[in-house]
Design an enzyme around this catalytic site. Structure first.
Site, PDB file in Angstrom:
ATOM      1  N   ASP A  43     -10.824  -7.168  11.156  1.00  0.00           N
ATOM      2  CA  ASP A  43     -10.434  -8.424  11.620  1.00  0.00           C
ATOM      3  C   ASP A  43     -11.806  -8.810  12.748  1.00  0.00           C
ATOM      4  O   ASP A  43     -12.541  -9.863  12.293  1.00  0.00           O
ATOM      5  CB  ASP A  43      -9.271  -8.959  12.450  1.00  0.00           C
ATOM      6  CG  ASP A  43      -8.667  -7.982  13.394  1.00  0.00           C
ATOM      7  OD1 ASP A  43      -9.315  -6.806  13.452  1.00  0.00           O
ATOM      8  OD2 ASP A  43      -7.641  -7.918  14.045  1.00  0.00           O
ATOM      9  N   ASP A  91       0.638  -1.297  -0.050  1.00  0.00           N
ATOM     10  CA  ASP A  91       0.012   0.146  -0.057  1.00  0.00           C
ATOM     11  C   ASP A  91       1.072   1.240   0.067  1.00  0.00           C
ATOM     12  O   ASP A  91       0.194   2.276  -0.208  1.00  0.00           O
ATOM     13  CB  ASP A  91      -0.932  -0.150   1.398  1.00  0.00           C
ATOM     14  CG  ASP A  91      -2.528  -0.509   0.899  1.00  0.00           C
ATOM     15  OD1 ASP A  91      -2.558  -0.808  -0.395  1.00  0.00           O
ATOM     16  OD2 ASP A  91      -3.291  -0.107   1.698  1.00  0.00           O
TER      17      ASP A  91
END
Length: 750
Positions: A462, A156
């Site tokens: 998550d 990224d």
């Protein structure tokens, strides 16, 4: 002591006679002793807490409570509520055991499912390409059929040096992987292997091969460092405006011919397109891009997700995970297998609780006895099908699938094709399609991040993704093998530890403030009550900041003015408060000792927990509230993975390093300063006024705060090294403390 194991079976399944049943791939062991202790403690403690609440309410009935007393009572109610939720973690703890040898005896190598490994990195300065490269090599070297393994790296940061390091890692891997296979090396991360040589092997040619491979690794490090010093960080480091780039690194000749030792997994570098005007959804967005790109290239039925510093420490972890995923009794409803996060750089005096003992040695074992542990960000083997939701079925309308998955026809077609090898030809047309899938506008008007893939709306993808899967009826498994499956890099700085905690708690509060709040979302789902309580506990955990601030200031200010908030120490009612405190401490100590940790861990965990409650939970709550009202943009700052020799030295010695930001230090030092003043002045006054019996509870609370935060006192007054509390912070905190004392006196005396 013998262990009692049970084999999980779906409801209504008749058990075969012992002589007919094949040996299972895994066994499940209920922790009966811990269950009895936990439930007994929960019952007795709940009686004591109920008695305390009844006492408070009855006292309010006889006299109008003061404002400080109402604040203390509110703190006690919040603590009681969170304690009740937390008991769900302890209700039914389990441990598990796997038998990979049985799996390999019954499952032929060519029948094992394919695995795609996802590795995410975002900042080349905080996550050096050399460290990422070591993680990639450890993943490529896993003890799993090479043709069934593909490794994807999401960059990224758009860093050319990271891409260069991946190419160099691939070339080195052509020597490293055969070396590991030939000599059965277990530590397959080169950096860790060359730093400790913990593989006992004495065979013909080993020493010579080891010296040769070490020389090649040194050359590899020199090449990457030279590229970095030459400024080869070209394409927009940490840029918010970068084009999509997908590059497949593989050697067709080595995959098609030659010995098995010479074969290499496919390595794919992915840099998704990013623009300032388009939300990129942090790590969840990166993982969803990898999910789509891998669908086109390898499309393995299982996915392993790793942080860039989480190296594969046990090469057999994939086979261990398959012992659950390929078990016909639990596989149909099993979404993921979660391994614990463990770290290679922990000190024997783990003052920052980098081990996360209470999570991976207590809480996740308890959730494993329910519907399974939460998704923990890294170190989990996920079933790809679970991430695509119920709508993605073979008989679903093609147009409807495009509404969910986006405009790519090829992506929709790939759903009907499951690959168990990585021998697919990579064409220019295929690469062009993957770049389209990695574009920043691809997800527009689709269900990515909502009903498909990793869920958005929070920086902690998550937690939210795990909750969504469990609420749909999926289950998970927690497995803690004898040899750590993965080893990461723990934070060794107070500043990083507390700010990392602030980011996590801001993320869970974002979920709490949204329509996805576990307390009310999907109440009619197939999630059990205890499982929901676990999620609700974590979503409300930042609320600890309120009782911690109240109990660290209100009783102390009242102590200065001889205003009692608790029963007299000689009263039988005081025993209720004493029992609650003592039993909670003994239960914590029992958990520490039962997990094999020394008694020192009990005290260290209390200290860092109170620091997190005062700093991390407070900052996290404030940031979440600001983001909720649109006053602050959501952001994600990667944890620094760069080793600092000076910081590490303090950590290894068990010394707190107070070289931290002002926003971290001032709250801690202010509270300690306030308690020092209140404790000594209040204690002397209670002795002179002969009110020690009535004020004992508040004197003890102030003393406890000082005892827990002794390292802060040491850093303020006694230490002279670089890690001491800066004088400017001490003076600022002293001024704030005096202001609080004056303001508190005005309120209490009015």
């Amino acid at each position: 002591m013998s262990e009692a194991y049970i084999i999980e079976q779906p409801p209504g399944t008749k058990s075969k006679p012992p002589h007919m049943a094949a040996p299972p791939y895994n066994l499940c062991n209920p922790m009966k002793k811990s269950t009895v202790i936990n439930r007994s403690y929960a019952i007795l403690q709940s009686i004591a807490i109920s008695s305390m609440i009844f006492y408070r309410l009855s006292s309010f009935h006889h006299s109008t409570p003061s404002f400080p007393l109402l604040l203390v009572f509110a703190s006690e109610l919040i603590l009681s509520f969170l304690w009740l939720l937390g008991q769900a973690y302890l209700w039914r703890p389990f441990t598990r055991k796997t038998f990979p040898d049985r799996l390999m005896l019954r499952e032929k190598t060519d029948q094992l499912p394919g695995i795609d490994v996802f590795i995410c990195t975002a900042d080349p300065e905080k996550e050096p390409p050399l460290e990422v490269m070591n993680t990639v090599l450890s993943a490529m070297a896993m003890d799993y059929p090479t043709e069934k393994l593909s490794v994807y790296v999401s960059d990224d940061g758009g860093c050319a040096l990271t891409l260069y390091a991946m190419r160099e890692a691939w070339e080195f891997g052509r020597y490293w992987l055969p070396f590991c296979r030939r000599f059965g090396i277990k530590t397959r991360c080169p950096k860790l292997y060359f730093s400790r040589y913990d593989d006992d092997f004495a065979g013909r040619g080993y020493e010579e091969a080891k010296d040769n491979i070490k020389l090649k690794y040194k050359l590899l490090e020199e090449h990457v460092k030279k590229a970095e010093s030459n400024g080869e960080i070209l394409r927009g480091r940490n840029s918010k405006n970068q084009p999509a780039h997908v590059e497949v690194i593989q050697d067709v000749s080595h995959n098609s011919t030659g010995s098995s030792d010479a074969k290499m997994p496919r390595l794919v570098y992915v840099c998704r397109e990013k623009k300032p005007s388009v939300p990129h959804h942090f790590k969840a967005g990166a993982l969803n891009v990898l999910l789509r790109v891998s669908n086109m290239i390898s499309n393995a039925p299982y996915v392993l997700v790793l942080d860039c510093d989480m190296r594969c420490n046990d090469p057999s972890s994939a086979k261990q995970a398959m012992c659950f995923h390929l078990d016909p009794k639990i596989s149909p409803s099993l979404a993921f297998v979660q391994f614990p996060q463990m770290f290679h750089n922990l000190s024997n005096m783990d003052i920052y609780d980098g081990k996360l003992r209470s999570v991976f040695s207590v809480k996740w074992l308890g959730m494993d006895g329910l519907q399974g542990p939460m998704l923990s960000g890294t170190g989990f083997y996920m079933k790809r099908k679970a991430l695509y939701g119920d709508i993605v079925q073979k008989d679903t309308n093609f147009t409807l699938l495009k509404h969910y998955l986006g405009p790519s026809n090829e992506l929709v077609k790939s759903l009907n094709y499951v690959s168990n090898n990585n021998n697919k030809d990579i064409t220019s047309r295929l690469l062009e399609e993957t770049r389209f899938l990695a574009s920043c506008k691809y997800e527009n008007e689709s269900q990515w991040g909502k009903q498909v893939g990793f869920v958005y709306n929070s920086v902690i993808e998550d937690y939210l993704t795990g909750f969504t899967l469990h609420s749909k009826g999926w289950k998970s498994v927690f497995y803690n093998p004898p040899r750590p499956a993965f080893l990461g890099t723990a934070t060794t700085k107070l500043n990083d530890t507390l700010l990392q905690g602030a980011r996590w708690n801001c993320g869970v509060l974002q979920v709490t403030f949204s329509r996805l709040c576990p307390l009310v979302h999907r109440l009619t789902s197939r999630m059990s009550l205890l499982q929901r309580m676990c999620y609700v506990y974590l979503s409300f955990q930042p609320l600890y900041f309120f009782p911690m601030w109240c109990l660290a200031t209100i009783p102390q200010l009242c102590l200065l003015h001889a205003i009692p908030l608790y029963p007299k120490a000689s009263s039988s009612l005081f025993m209720v408060f004493s029992y609650i405190f003592i039993m909670s401490q003994l239960k914590h100590l029992e958990e520490v000792l039962s997990t094999g940790d020394p008694m020192r861990t009990w005290w260290d965990e209390q200290r860092i927990w109170t620091m997190k409650a005062i700093v991390s939970y407070t900052i996290g709550t404030v940031n979440a509230v600001l983001k909720c009202f649109g006053l602050k943009e959501a952001n994600f700052v990667p944890t620094n993975k760069v080793a600092d020799v000076e910081q590490t030295m303090f950590y290894q010695k068990g010394l707190f390093n107070f070289q931290a930001s002002t926003i971290v230090l001032v709250p801690l030092v202010t509270l300690v300063t306030l308690n020092i003043i209140c404790f000594f002045v209040g204690a002397v006054r209670s002795i002179v006024d002969r009110s020690f019996d009535a004020m004992f509870g508040q004197i003890f609370i102030s003393f406890y705060v000082l005892a827990v935060h002794y390292p802060v006192i040491d850093g303020m007054i006694l230490r002279k090294d670089e890690g001491r509390v800066p004088t400017s912070v001490t003076m600022l905190s002293l001024a704030i403390s005096i202001s609080v004392l004056c303001f508190g006196s005005l309120i209490l005396m009015s």
